[in-house]
Scaffold this motif. Structure first.
Motif, PDB file in Angstrom:
ATOM      1  N   ARG A 179       0.883  -1.183   0.000  1.00 40.98           N
ATOM      2  CA  ARG A 179       0.000   0.000   0.000  1.00 40.98           C
ATOM      3  C   ARG A 179       0.910   1.219   0.000  1.00 40.98           C
ATOM      4  NH1 ARG A 179      -1.988   3.796   3.699  1.00 40.98           N
ATOM      5  NH2 ARG A 179      -4.116   4.513   3.202  1.00 40.98           N
ATOM      6  N   VAL A 180       0.687   2.134  -0.941  1.00 37.77           N
ATOM      7  CA  VAL A 180       1.655   3.219  -1.138  1.00 37.77           C
ATOM      8  C   VAL A 180       0.989   4.589  -0.994  1.00 37.77           C
ATOM      9  CG1 VAL A 180       3.401   4.188  -2.685  1.00 37.77           C
ATOM     10  CG2 VAL A 180       2.927   1.727  -2.726  1.00 37.77           C
ATOM     11  N   VAL A 181       1.641   5.426  -0.202  1.00 34.61           N
ATOM     12  CA  VAL A 181       1.217   6.823  -0.036  1.00 34.61           C
ATOM     13  C   VAL A 181       2.363   7.705  -0.545  1.00 34.61           C
ATOM     14  CG1 VAL A 181       0.677   8.607   1.694  1.00 34.61           C
ATOM     15  CG2 VAL A 181      -0.305   6.295   1.908  1.00 34.61           C
ATOM     16  N   GLY A 182       2.005   8.787  -1.221  1.00 28.19           N
ATOM     17  CA  GLY A 182       3.031   9.696  -1.736  1.00 28.19           C
ATOM     18  C   GLY A 182       2.977  11.047  -1.059  1.00 28.19           C
ATOM     19  N   VAL A 183       4.125  11.723  -1.031  1.00 27.97           N
ATOM     20  CA  VAL A 183       4.186  13.124  -0.592  1.00 27.97           C
ATOM     21  C   VAL A 183       4.592  13.933  -1.812  1.00 27.97           C
ATOM     22  CG1 VAL A 183       5.289  14.802   0.941  1.00 27.97           C
ATOM     23  CG2 VAL A 183       4.910  12.446   1.733  1.00 27.97           C
TER      24      VAL A 183
END
Ligand SMILES: NC(=O)c1ccc[n+]([C@@H]2O[C@H](COP(=O)([O-])OP(=O)(O)OC[C@H]3O[C@@H](n4cnc5c(N)ncnc54)[C@H](OP(=O)(O)O)[C@@H]3O)[C@@H](O)[C@H]2O)c1
Length: 342
Positions: A179-183
């Motif tokens: 599961r990937v979150v970006g900034v």
């Protein structure tokens, strides 16, 4: 002197005029016009069709050695290039071949063949050889898969996630089942990550007043892999949220490259390394060159299958090089930025 339009008869090049202090300025670079080089026996002459601008070049403009020697004053600015072979006295290269090399910010490249690679006919635009299939994509590949050792079920946070490296790294983690979150900076970049690339969430670092709180909200199950392109303040704000056995991939330091060393931000939250048994490791993509063919094959398959998407921002005009480079530090680019000399 104006860069004008290139007619191929001369070689325009940008050299280092001054070592930048803080954010580079346009007049840190000097335009020179020299005769077009003439290839000798065993040499080839390449005309640059695409020239890269890379944040990592900033490290070579100062006088401190990093993983590469600093450029000397008056030296051509280092960069990856894609070009066409115009003259060949070399058995491995034919006139008309598209090649990837590192001839820097200039129209023409002269070589004995070392460091020059014929771009395979893979159905993709040749510019991808210095983008998603070049050092940015390879950095993402080895950084995420080998250094980050991402695996299915991991909670992953990628910073500067809408850049060339970050966007590829995040998608590769998704391919592995994370599961990937970006900034990223601004709604356009964040929207691209979540709506088009499939990131689970995106944090706009220009809006977030408390990065730790913003990451905690977007990553309710903590962070197993932090793939960082931004620098120490960013890492420090994520350290308290790292899960046991977490890995921090130190890929780049966008926020720190322009800081003089004594003013660089330090890490405070290092206690998390003990409690959570964390590892933090840097990488230099060139160290993995023996494994590039395998990486290219896998990445090409992912691109064809629509699982690895990329954006290229092509800016026309040789003269644009210095400003296009400086704009990387103010967040102008979305995806890979390359210059197409006129
Ligand atoms: N280790 C290696 O072998 C290797 C190889 C290649 C590249 N790299 C590094 O990987 C990183 C990404 O490279 P890239 O080519 O894909 O460039 P990139 O991520 O597109 O870099 C430019 C972006 O950095 C962000 N940025 C700039 N200043 C910032 C700041 N003060 N705080 C937070 N974000 C900032 C901006 O995006 P936002 O608008 O989202 O803020 C900007 O658009 C760079 O740090 C580069 O040096 C490492």
């Amino acid at each position: 002197m104006s860069a004008g339009a290139g007619n191929g008869a001369v070689n325009r090049r940008f050299v280092l005029a001054h070592r930048p202090v803080g954010l580079p300025q346009v007049d840190d670079f000097r335009l020179e016009v020299t005769p077009r080089p003439e290839p000798g026996p065993g040499q080839l002459l390449v005309r640059s069709r695409f020239i890269s601008v890379d944040p990592g070049t900033r490290g070579r403009l100062g006088d401190r050695e990093t993983y590469a020697q600093p450029l000397a004053l008056g030296e051509v600015i280092q960069a990856a290039t894609v070009g066409t072979v115009e003259v060949s006295n070399h058995p491995r290269f034919a006139v008309g071949d598209w090649v990837a090399a590192a001839f820097g910010w200039q129209d023409w490249g002269l070589s004995d063949g070392r460091g020059v690679r014929v771009i395979p006919d893979n159905g993709l635009p040749p510019s991808t050889a210095i983008g998603v299939l070049g050092i940015p994509g390879l950095t993402a590949y080895f950084g995420m898969l080998e250094v980050g050792a991402v695996k299915a079920g991991d909670q992953v946070l990628v910073t500067s996630a809408a850049g060339a490296v970050g966007s590829a790294a995040g998608q590769m983690a998704m391919i592995e089942g994370a599961r990937v979150v970006g900034v990223a900076g601004g709604p356009t970049k964040c929207g691209w990550l979540t709506r088009e690339l499939g990131f689970a969430d995106a944090i706009d670092h220009r809006q977030a007043t408390d990065m730790t709180a913003a990451v905690a909200a977007a990553c309710p199950n903590g962070v197993d892999v932090l793939f960082d392109n931004v620098g120490n303040a960013m890492i420090d704000s994520v350290l308290p949220l790292m899960n046991r056995g977490g890995r921090i991939v130190v890929c780049g330091q966008m926020a720190d490259y322009n800081q003089p060393q004594p003013e660089a931000v330090g890490l405070k939250n290092t206690r998390a390394f003990i409690g959570q048994r964390l590892t933090m490791r840097g990488l230099v993509a060139f160290d993995y060159y023996r494994e590039y063919p395998q990486a290219w094959a896998r990445m090409t398959d992912w691109i064809r299958a629509g699982r690895l998407r990329y954006r290229e921002e092509v800016i026309d005009g040789f003269a644009a090089l210095p400003e296009a480079f400086i704009g990387l530090f103010t967040g102008e680019n979305l995806g890979r930025r390359v210059i197409r000399p006129d």
